[in-house]
Design a protein around this motif. Structure first.
Motif, PDB file in Angstrom:
ATOM      1  N   UNK A 184      -7.597  -7.113 -22.126  1.00 14.94           N
ATOM      2  CA  UNK A 184      -7.761  -8.472 -21.614  1.00 14.94           C
ATOM      3  C   UNK A 184      -8.490  -8.500 -20.274  1.00 14.94           C
ATOM      4  N   UNK A 185      -8.565  -7.363 -19.598  1.00 12.86           N
ATOM      5  CA  UNK A 185      -9.274  -7.320 -18.313  1.00 12.86           C
ATOM      6  C   UNK A 185     -10.738  -7.701 -18.478  1.00 12.86           C
ATOM      7  N   UNK A 186     -11.282  -7.461 -19.646  1.00  9.59           N
ATOM      8  CA  UNK A 186     -12.691  -7.785 -19.896  1.00  9.59           C
ATOM      9  C   UNK A 186     -12.953  -9.280 -19.815  1.00  9.59           C
ATOM     10  N   UNK A 187     -11.905 -10.097 -19.967  1.00 15.82           N
ATOM     11  CA  UNK A 187     -12.056 -11.543 -19.934  1.00 15.82           C
ATOM     12  C   UNK A 187     -12.062 -12.091 -18.513  1.00 15.82           C
ATOM     13  N   UNK A 188     -11.672 -11.261 -17.554  1.00 19.67           N
ATOM     14  CA  UNK A 188     -11.505 -11.728 -16.178  1.00 19.67           C
ATOM     15  C   UNK A 188     -12.788 -11.604 -15.362  1.00 19.67           C
ATOM     16  N   UNK A 189     -12.876 -12.433 -14.332  1.00 22.59           N
ATOM     17  CA  UNK A 189     -13.938 -12.298 -13.337  1.00 22.59           C
ATOM     18  C   UNK A 189     -13.468 -11.407 -12.190  1.00 22.59           C
TER      19      UNK A 189
ATOM     20  N   UNK B 177      -0.464   3.816 -13.470  1.00 21.24           N
ATOM     21  CA  UNK B 177      -1.475   4.816 -13.786  1.00 21.24           C
ATOM     22  C   UNK B 177      -1.729   4.865 -15.287  1.00 21.24           C
ATOM     23  N   UNK B 178      -0.675   4.750 -16.079  1.00 24.43           N
ATOM     24  CA  UNK B 178      -0.826   4.754 -17.535  1.00 24.43           C
ATOM     25  C   UNK B 178      -1.637   3.544 -17.992  1.00 24.43           C
ATOM     26  N   UNK B 179      -1.414   2.409 -17.351  1.00 27.92           N
ATOM     27  CA  UNK B 179      -2.179   1.203 -17.692  1.00 27.92           C
ATOM     28  C   UNK B 179      -3.659   1.414 -17.385  1.00 27.92           C
ATOM     29  N   UNK B 180      -3.938   1.970 -16.231  1.00 27.37           N
ATOM     30  CA  UNK B 180      -5.333   2.217 -15.855  1.00 27.37           C
ATOM     31  C   UNK B 180      -5.967   3.228 -16.806  1.00 27.37           C
TER      32      UNK B 180
ATOM     33  N   UNK C 126     -16.235  -3.833 -17.432  1.00 29.61           N
ATOM     34  CA  UNK C 126     -15.755  -4.326 -16.133  1.00 29.61           C
ATOM     35  C   UNK C 126     -16.816  -4.245 -15.041  1.00 29.61           C
ATOM     36  N   UNK C 127     -17.994  -3.776 -15.382  1.00 30.67           N
ATOM     37  CA  UNK C 127     -19.068  -3.650 -14.389  1.00 30.67           C
ATOM     38  C   UNK C 127     -19.405  -5.012 -13.793  1.00 30.67           C
ATOM     39  N   UNK C 128     -19.434  -5.070 -12.464  1.00 28.50           N
ATOM     40  CA  UNK C 128     -19.813  -6.294 -11.775  1.00 28.50           C
ATOM     41  C   UNK C 128     -18.669  -7.238 -11.479  1.00 28.50           C
ATOM     42  N   UNK C 129     -17.478  -6.956 -11.996  1.00 26.23           N
ATOM     43  CA  UNK C 129     -16.317  -7.787 -11.701  1.00 26.23           C
ATOM     44  C   UNK C 129     -15.737  -7.388 -10.346  1.00 26.23           C
ATOM     45  N   UNK C 130     -14.853  -8.208  -9.819  1.00 24.53           N
ATOM     46  CA  UNK C 130     -14.241  -7.933  -8.515  1.00 24.53           C
ATOM     47  C   UNK C 130     -12.869  -7.301  -8.725  1.00 24.53           C
ATOM     48  N   UNK C 131     -12.557  -6.291  -7.933  1.00 28.60           N
ATOM     49  CA  UNK C 131     -11.269  -5.620  -8.017  1.00 28.60           C
ATOM     50  C   UNK C 131     -10.567  -5.565  -6.677  1.00 28.60           C
ATOM     51  N   UNK C 132      -9.249  -5.551  -6.713  1.00 27.50           N
ATOM     52  CA  UNK C 132      -8.460  -5.438  -5.492  1.00 27.50           C
ATOM     53  C   UNK C 132      -7.075  -4.910  -5.820  1.00 27.50           C
ATOM     54  N   UNK C 133      -6.358  -4.427  -4.804  1.00 34.65           N
ATOM     55  CA  UNK C 133      -5.038  -3.836  -5.026  1.00 34.65           C
ATOM     56  C   UNK C 133      -4.070  -4.238  -3.924  1.00 34.65           C
ATOM     57  N   UNK C 134      -2.778  -4.175  -4.253  1.00 34.55           N
ATOM     58  CA  UNK C 134      -1.724  -4.431  -3.267  1.00 34.55           C
ATOM     59  C   UNK C 134      -0.553  -3.518  -3.595  1.00 34.55           C
ATOM     60  N   UNK C 135       0.309  -3.273  -2.615  1.00 36.23           N
ATOM     61  CA  UNK C 135       1.331  -2.240  -2.803  1.00 36.23           C
ATOM     62  C   UNK C 135       2.570  -2.470  -1.946  1.00 36.23           C
ATOM     63  N   UNK C 136       3.575  -1.635  -2.156  1.00 35.19           N
ATOM     64  CA  UNK C 136       4.772  -1.610  -1.300  1.00 35.19           C
ATOM     65  C   UNK C 136       5.171  -0.162  -1.075  1.00 35.19           C
ATOM     66  N   UNK C 137       5.789   0.076   0.075  1.00 36.66           N
ATOM     67  CA  UNK C 137       6.316   1.405   0.391  1.00 36.66           C
ATOM     68  C   UNK C 137       7.703   1.253   0.995  1.00 36.66           C
TER      69      UNK C 137
ATOM     70  N   UNK D 119     -10.452   3.747  -6.316  1.00 37.45           N
ATOM     71  CA  UNK D 119     -11.299   4.650  -7.103  1.00 37.45           C
ATOM     72  C   UNK D 119     -11.383   4.191  -8.557  1.00 37.45           C
ATOM     73  N   UNK D 120     -10.317   3.588  -9.056  1.00 42.01           N
ATOM     74  CA  UNK D 120     -10.327   3.028 -10.416  1.00 42.01           C
ATOM     75  C   UNK D 120     -11.415   1.969 -10.531  1.00 42.01           C
ATOM     76  N   UNK D 121     -11.481   1.086  -9.541  1.00 37.86           N
ATOM     77  CA  UNK D 121     -12.481   0.018  -9.574  1.00 37.86           C
ATOM     78  C   UNK D 121     -13.901   0.585  -9.457  1.00 37.86           C
ATOM     79  N   UNK D 122     -14.070   1.570  -8.600  1.00 38.30           N
ATOM     80  CA  UNK D 122     -15.403   2.166  -8.437  1.00 38.30           C
ATOM     81  C   UNK D 122     -15.895   2.793  -9.744  1.00 38.30           C
ATOM     82  N   UNK D 123     -15.002   3.484 -10.424  1.00 39.26           N
ATOM     83  CA  UNK D 123     -15.404   4.133 -11.673  1.00 39.26           C
ATOM     84  C   UNK D 123     -15.773   3.123 -12.757  1.00 39.26           C
ATOM     85  N   UNK D 124     -15.226   1.934 -12.658  1.00 39.83           N
ATOM     86  CA  UNK D 124     -15.566   0.877 -13.608  1.00 39.83           C
ATOM     87  C   UNK D 124     -16.779   0.060 -13.145  1.00 39.83           C
ATOM     88  N   UNK D 125     -17.362   0.421 -12.010  1.00 39.75           N
ATOM     89  CA  UNK D 125     -18.526  -0.307 -11.531  1.00 39.75           C
ATOM     90  C   UNK D 125     -18.204  -1.667 -10.952  1.00 39.75           C
ATOM     91  N   UNK D 126     -16.996  -1.812 -10.435  1.00 40.70           N
ATOM     92  CA  UNK D 126     -16.562  -3.102  -9.909  1.00 40.70           C
ATOM     93  C   UNK D 126     -16.845  -3.225  -8.409  1.00 40.70           C
TER      94      UNK D 126
END
Length: 205
Positions: A70-75, A93-96, A108-119, A135-142
């Protein structure tokens, strides 16, 4: 037509879920169509019970399970995960890892990616986890979008707080006793809004 923002998270004690909700609010403020989903849990019910996470997990059990395709449907795609030794949790990680088909087709090339986290602690690997996610986003060309210092909450020195230029974050406490603060949630909302705005510009919407 509104841009589509997919927010996918993994949460154990609700901290990342709360950030995901704030990110979604920010994206909606920018006029985006938002989809919120969680990745499948890899831990058994017995392990979750021993970790004291069973009740917490119930609070977002209504959130649908994410489909990697479904990520392919997103901007824009925003991924949220607690840190595990400075990197993403195994469930995220399994999802990625399941997006190999999308990568092979350049979906996913050309789409925008971002991340958030907790520690658990103030210096518990927030930035390394976020950069690892990038790095996940970079490898997808995002195109990777973080949180610029236009978000004044990043410069708040009046309290201990999460929030980085690489993405929103929160400090959960070693027993998960701390909940995201108003400052941390404001940064998360900014990230959602900022990401949606960049996606709209790239999509010409």
């Amino acid at each position: 037509m509104a841009v589509k923002v997919h927010i996918v998270f993994y949460s154990l004690y609700t901290h990342v879920y709360q950030l995901a909700q704030a990110v979604a609010e920010g994206a909606k403020e920018a006029g985006a169509e938002v989809t919120l989903a969680q990745v499948p849990e890899l831990l058994s019910p017995e392990i979750l019970e021993k970790m004291g996470a069973t009740e917490a997990k119930k609070s977002f059990a209504h959130v649908p399970i994410a489909d990697p395709q479904a990520l392919a449907e997103a901007d824009a795609v925003l991924l949220g995960t607690p840190t595990r030794f400075g990197a993403a949790a195994a469930s995220m990680q399994a999802f990625m890892d399941a997006t190999g088909g999308l990568w092979a087709q350049g979906k996913l090339v050309g789409k925008v990616g971002g991340a958030f986290t907790s520690t658990a602690t103030q210096h518990g690997g927030q930035e390394t986890t976020l950069v690892h996610m990038h790095t996940f986003f970079y490898h997808h060309g995002m195109v990777v979008a973080g949180v610029p210092y236009a978000a004044k909450e990043l410069s708040n020195l009046d309290e201990i707080t999460g929030g980085t230029p690489y993405g929103a974050s929160t400090i959960a406490g070693t027993r998960g006793e701390r909940t995201p603060t108003a400052n941390e949630l404001a940064i998360a909302r900014y990230q959602g809004r900022h990401t949606a705005q960049i996606a709209a510009k790239l999509a010409g919407k």
